[in-house]
Design a protein around this motif. Structure first.
Motif, PDB file in Angstrom:
ATOM      1  N   SER A  98      -5.707 -26.383  33.647  1.00 12.94           N
ATOM      2  CA  SER A  98      -6.650 -26.255  34.751  1.00 12.94           C
ATOM      3  C   SER A  98      -7.395 -24.925  34.629  1.00 12.94           C
ATOM      4  O   SER A  98      -7.286 -24.227  33.626  1.00 12.94           O
ATOM      5  CB  SER A  98      -5.900 -26.345  36.080  1.00 12.94           C
ATOM      6  N   GLU A 130     -10.435 -28.968  37.273  1.00 10.86           N
ATOM      7  CA  GLU A 130      -9.302 -28.732  38.167  1.00 10.86           C
ATOM      8  C   GLU A 130      -8.293 -29.866  38.113  1.00 10.86           C
ATOM      9  O   GLU A 130      -7.092 -29.657  38.233  1.00 10.86           O
ATOM     10  CB  GLU A 130      -9.789 -28.574  39.617  1.00 10.86           C
ATOM     11  N   MET A 131      -8.773 -31.098  37.920  1.00 10.58           N
ATOM     12  CA  MET A 131      -7.941 -32.271  38.164  1.00 10.58           C
ATOM     13  C   MET A 131      -7.145 -32.813  36.981  1.00 10.58           C
ATOM     14  O   MET A 131      -5.953 -33.123  37.133  1.00 10.58           O
ATOM     15  CB  MET A 131      -8.818 -33.386  38.760  1.00 10.58           C
ATOM     16  N   ILE A 153      -2.482 -39.146  44.663  1.00 14.31           N
ATOM     17  CA  ILE A 153      -3.933 -39.074  44.481  1.00 14.31           C
ATOM     18  C   ILE A 153      -4.602 -38.562  45.761  1.00 14.31           C
ATOM     19  O   ILE A 153      -5.512 -37.733  45.710  1.00 14.31           O
ATOM     20  CB  ILE A 153      -4.495 -40.459  44.085  1.00 14.31           C
ATOM     21  N   GLU A 156      -3.188 -34.544  46.271  1.00 15.51           N
ATOM     22  CA  GLU A 156      -3.417 -33.525  45.248  1.00 15.51           C
ATOM     23  C   GLU A 156      -4.785 -33.599  44.578  1.00 15.51           C
ATOM     24  O   GLU A 156      -5.274 -32.593  44.074  1.00 15.51           O
ATOM     25  CB  GLU A 156      -2.320 -33.609  44.174  1.00 15.51           C
ATOM     26  N   LEU A 157      -5.390 -34.778  44.545  1.00  9.18           N
ATOM     27  CA  LEU A 157      -6.670 -34.904  43.865  1.00  9.18           C
ATOM     28  C   LEU A 157      -7.846 -35.047  44.820  1.00  9.18           C
ATOM     29  O   LEU A 157      -8.945 -34.611  44.518  1.00  9.18           O
ATOM     30  CB  LEU A 157      -6.650 -36.089  42.890  1.00  9.18           C
ATOM     31  N   ASN A 160      -6.944 -31.905  47.957  1.00  8.11           N
ATOM     32  CA  ASN A 160      -6.615 -30.561  47.483  1.00  8.11           C
ATOM     33  C   ASN A 160      -7.668 -29.578  47.979  1.00  8.11           C
ATOM     34  O   ASN A 160      -8.874 -29.822  47.850  1.00  8.11           O
ATOM     35  CB  ASN A 160      -6.566 -30.572  45.958  1.00  8.11           C
ATOM     36  N   ILE A 163     -10.383 -28.243  45.415  1.00  5.72           N
ATOM     37  CA  ILE A 163     -11.237 -29.332  44.946  1.00  5.72           C
ATOM     38  C   ILE A 163     -12.152 -29.807  46.066  1.00  5.72           C
ATOM     39  O   ILE A 163     -13.362 -29.991  45.872  1.00  5.72           O
ATOM     40  CB  ILE A 163     -10.387 -30.490  44.407  1.00  5.72           C
TER      41      ILE A 163
END
Length: 309
Positions: A98, A130-131, A153, A156-157, A160, A163
């Protein structure tokens, strides 16, 4: 000469090593982090207004592939040379796949201070990088894909913090048109000063982390210096393949060299609580971040100017 913004990072390290008490509340630190992410996102969104085409889509796919590759390079180094278990090897690999928003911000500040042009849509690449490493790092740590579920998902994705703020700011900058200029006095003109304050805090934290090096210190230091060089050189190669400018070459190298200490630690704490968080943060923030700010960023800027001349 040392750039004035970077000098505040050095000041923070010196202050910490001397035992000086410089108060930085958690609220202020988080506010400075949010400012940097919003400012970078807005600048990228403004630039995207004039740079949305098929070539950008191709470059974005290449950047995502780059983000998937970096932890796959870091993992075997950690696993077989560092003799780390797969959980900690996967967690640290995710950090080094990352990116560090602060390292990117330092590189941008130095490029602008030296009037080196770069592609203005680079904040999009910061978001994209980032992901992928979070996903790859967790798969490597667990040895399967079961951990990548709907809840992961979402948390965190999609939700986040870093993000969400950067993607949201990027979109606001893109669709806001001329109205975004109303925000320029805060998020554009004050950017170097806010970055200097953030780096002062990072210097204090880095100085504190340097004192925690104990187990695996020789390997950890070696890895935290070698991996950024490998990632930076790989980023240079990718930038040359994509035909980027001198500043673009430098920024892609810096993204490849940087290691996350905001988005990834949060994801690892939630999804991989058994990993040694202290080891990861010591490597990424205590060793790699200072090494990048003081050595790698100027080096890759010079390298970018050499290849981009």
């Amino acid at each position: 000469m040392v750039d004035a913004v970077v000098a505040f990072f050095v000041l923070g390290i010196i202050a910490q090593l001397l035992g000086a008490k410089i108060p930085f509340t958690d609220g202020l630190y988080k506010s400075l982090s949010m400012f940097l992410m919003i400012a970078i996102g807005l600048k990228g969104g403004i630039a995207l207004q004039q740079h949305v085409d098929s070539s950008l889509l191709f470059m974005s796919v290449a950047v995502i592939g780059f983000g998937l590759l970096l932890p796959l390079v870091a993992y075997p180094l950690l696993r077989y040379f560092g003799q780390l278990d797969k959980v900690n090897a996967g967690a640290i690999a995710a950090h080094y796949g990352s990116v560090s928003v602060a390292t990117y911000a330092v590189a941008v500040a130095l490029l602008e201070a030296n009037n080196v042009a770069y592609e203005a849509y680079f904040p999009l690449f910061v978001v994209l990088l980032e992901m992928p490493a979070i996903v790859v790092g967790l798969v490597l740590a667990k040895g399967n894909f079961k951990i990548i579920n709907r809840e992961f998902i979402k948390k965190e994705l999609v939700a986040n913090q870093s993000i969400l703020l950067m993607v949201g700011s990027l979109l606001i900058g893109f669709i806001g048109g001329d109205s975004v200029q109303k925000l320029a006095p805060l998020f554009i003109e004050l950017f170097p000063g806010i970055l200097a304050l953030f780096l002062l805090k990072m210097g204090l934290v880095a100085g504190e982390q340097l004192g925690t090096l104990k187990k695996n210190s020789v390997f950890l230091i070696s890895f935290a210096v070698l991996m950024p060089m490998l990632g930076g050189l790989a980023g240079t190669g990718l930038a040359l393949l994509l035909g980027l400018s001198a500043g673009g070459i430098a920024l892609m190298a810096v993204l490849g060299a940087s290691a996350s200490y905001i988005a990834v630690p949060a994801a690892m704490k939630e999804s991989l609580p058994e990993a040694n968080a202290g080891m990861s943060i010591t490597a990424s923030l205590g060793i790699t971040f200072p090494f990048n700010v003081l050595i790698n960023v100027p080096f890759f800027i010079a390298l970018g100017q050499f290849f981009g001349a």
